[in-house]
Each structure stands twice: as structure tokens, then as C-alpha cells.
Design a protein around this motif. Sequence first.
Motif, PDB file in Angstrom:
ATOM      1  N   ARG A  24       0.836  -1.210   0.000  1.00 42.96           N
ATOM      2  CA  ARG A  24       0.000   0.000   0.000  1.00 42.96           C
ATOM      3  C   ARG A  24       0.865   1.252   0.000  1.00 42.96           C
ATOM      4  O   ARG A  24       0.631   2.186  -0.774  1.00 42.96           O
ATOM      5  N   ARG A  60      -6.682  -7.540  -0.473  1.00 39.95           N
ATOM      6  CA  ARG A  60      -7.091  -6.364   0.313  1.00 39.95           C
ATOM      7  C   ARG A  60      -6.920  -5.077  -0.488  1.00 39.95           C
ATOM      8  O   ARG A  60      -7.774  -4.185  -0.444  1.00 39.95           O
ATOM      9  N   ARG A  63      -9.732  -4.737  -2.944  1.00 41.44           N
ATOM     10  CA  ARG A  63     -10.967  -4.276  -2.304  1.00 41.44           C
ATOM     11  C   ARG A  63     -10.894  -2.795  -1.946  1.00 41.44           C
ATOM     12  O   ARG A  63     -11.922  -2.113  -1.896  1.00 41.44           O
ATOM     13  N   SER A  64      -9.672  -2.300  -1.718  1.00 36.69           N
ATOM     14  CA  SER A  64      -9.495  -0.885  -1.393  1.00 36.69           C
ATOM     15  C   SER A  64      -9.395  -0.009  -2.631  1.00 36.69           C
ATOM     16  O   SER A  64      -9.317   1.218  -2.517  1.00 36.69           O
ATOM     17  N   ALA A  88     -15.075   8.034  -2.912  1.00 33.65           N
ATOM     18  CA  ALA A  88     -14.360   7.771  -1.660  1.00 33.65           C
ATOM     19  C   ALA A  88     -14.265   9.028  -0.816  1.00 33.65           C
ATOM     20  O   ALA A  88     -14.394   8.987   0.416  1.00 33.65           O
ATOM     21  N   GLU A 159     -10.830   2.655   6.720  1.00 32.75           N
ATOM     22  CA  GLU A 159      -9.650   1.907   6.278  1.00 32.75           C
ATOM     23  C   GLU A 159      -9.783   1.520   4.817  1.00 32.75           C
ATOM     24  O   GLU A 159      -8.810   1.533   4.064  1.00 32.75           O
ATOM     25  N   GLN A 160     -10.994   1.223   4.392  1.00 33.68           N
ATOM     26  CA  GLN A 160     -11.208   0.812   3.009  1.00 33.68           C
ATOM     27  C   GLN A 160     -11.271   2.001   2.061  1.00 33.68           C
ATOM     28  O   GLN A 160     -10.598   2.019   1.026  1.00 33.68           O
ATOM     29  N   ALA A 163      -7.956   4.504   1.334  1.00 38.08           N
ATOM     30  CA  ALA A 163      -6.774   4.043   0.596  1.00 38.08           C
ATOM     31  C   ALA A 163      -6.645   4.728  -0.755  1.00 38.08           C
ATOM     32  O   ALA A 163      -5.551   5.142  -1.150  1.00 38.08           O
TER      33      ALA A 163
END
Length: 228
Positions: A24, A60, A63-64, A88, A159-160, A163
Motif C-alpha cells: 500500500r 485487500r 478491495r481498497s 471515496a 480503512e477501506q 486508501a
Amino acid sequence: MPVPESRGLVARSLLRDDAYTALRNAIIDGTLTPGERLNDAELGQWLGVSRTPIREAIGRLERSGLVQTKPGRYTIVSPIDVREIRSAQSVAAALHELAVREAIPNLSDADIRAMREANDRFTSAMDARDADAALQADDDFHSVAVAASANPVIATVLEQVTAVLRRLERLRFSSLDGRGSIALHNQIIHLCEAGDADAAARAARQNWQTLLALVDVAADIDPHTQAG
């Protein structure tokens, strides 16, 4: 209670989380660029981990919204998608507004000091044009209210959705444009200290809405940006 037969659960969890964080951060700071193909073996060699935590981290990240995969064909770093950023951002702004509103009754003197200390570090990082330090200090500042809200759903969803905003935030904190956040942070602190939940929540939303001004800038800088 008998000792469970399974082994290595803690180590495996740490490997998975560490791989996710490393990938990330590499996407956010531009080490892995938009559109770049990702190879499990190469990433595993780079990070010194096996294929399993790499695949879990990729899942992950997908999904982000930071990674795109087409099974059997490719895995790439997601282009900066204007529509996704706008979506977002609206969710993040609303959740930070809610976090501050719910945090007000729970904020302690120590929390207020933590917010001031984080904003001091943020100011120093902006003066030094250290985008990574600014991003960390900004995270630390906002995490105080998120934790004090005592609402675990806020943290989970943030958190999702946050990102995909990190690359945009880093662009902002790499320039003097991000200095406006210093004053907004101070305003949030003052209103939190005064116990004005409505005004503090509005200021938190305003702080996150400033990201929208950078969407067009990102489109001009990154040829992989997808228009909204």
C-alpha cells in the motif's frame, strides 16, 4: 484449555499485514506506479515473504481500489479513477464529520494534546516539504477523533475508502497547497476543546472536502487517470 493444534497464526497474520502495508505504501508514494504490472514472485522476493501473504495483500488492495486484477491475465496498480476518488472522498468526509461529532463527549485533555502535537508535526513536515511525514501526522491527527468516537464501524469503513485518497493526499502534501489543512486542524482542535460538536464536525468535513480541488490536477499529472 488444550493448546490448539494449529501453528504460526500470529506470525502469518503479521506477515499478511506487513505485506499489505508495504505494498500500500509503495503504491501511495509512487514506487509502484499506476498501470504497473505486479508479479507475485517478484513482490515476494522484494518483501522477503511467500506467495500466500502477497496474494492476501493483493486481495485487500483490490478491495481498497488500489489494485486491479484479471484472473489468469494480469494484476496492475489501479489508475487514479476520478469517479472512485469522488465517491471515496464523499464517504470519507461524511465519516470524519460523524467521528468528530461522536467523539466530542469522549475527548480528554490528553486527546486534545495529541491532536495539537500531531498538527505541530504536520506543520513541521509541510515546512520541510516531507510529504510522507505530513501524511503520517495527518493520519495521527484524524485518528484521535476516530478512536474517541468509540464507533468501530467508522474505523473499518475508513480503512477501506481512504486508501484510494492517499495518492491524492500525498500530491497535496508535496506542495504548499496542503498548508490550508494546518489552519483547519487548529480550528477543529479549538471547536473540540470548546465542546461545539456541530461546528467541529462541519470543520472536519470541510477539511476533507479540500481534496476535490486536486482531482483535476491529478488528471493532468498522471496519464493513467481515468476521467469521471
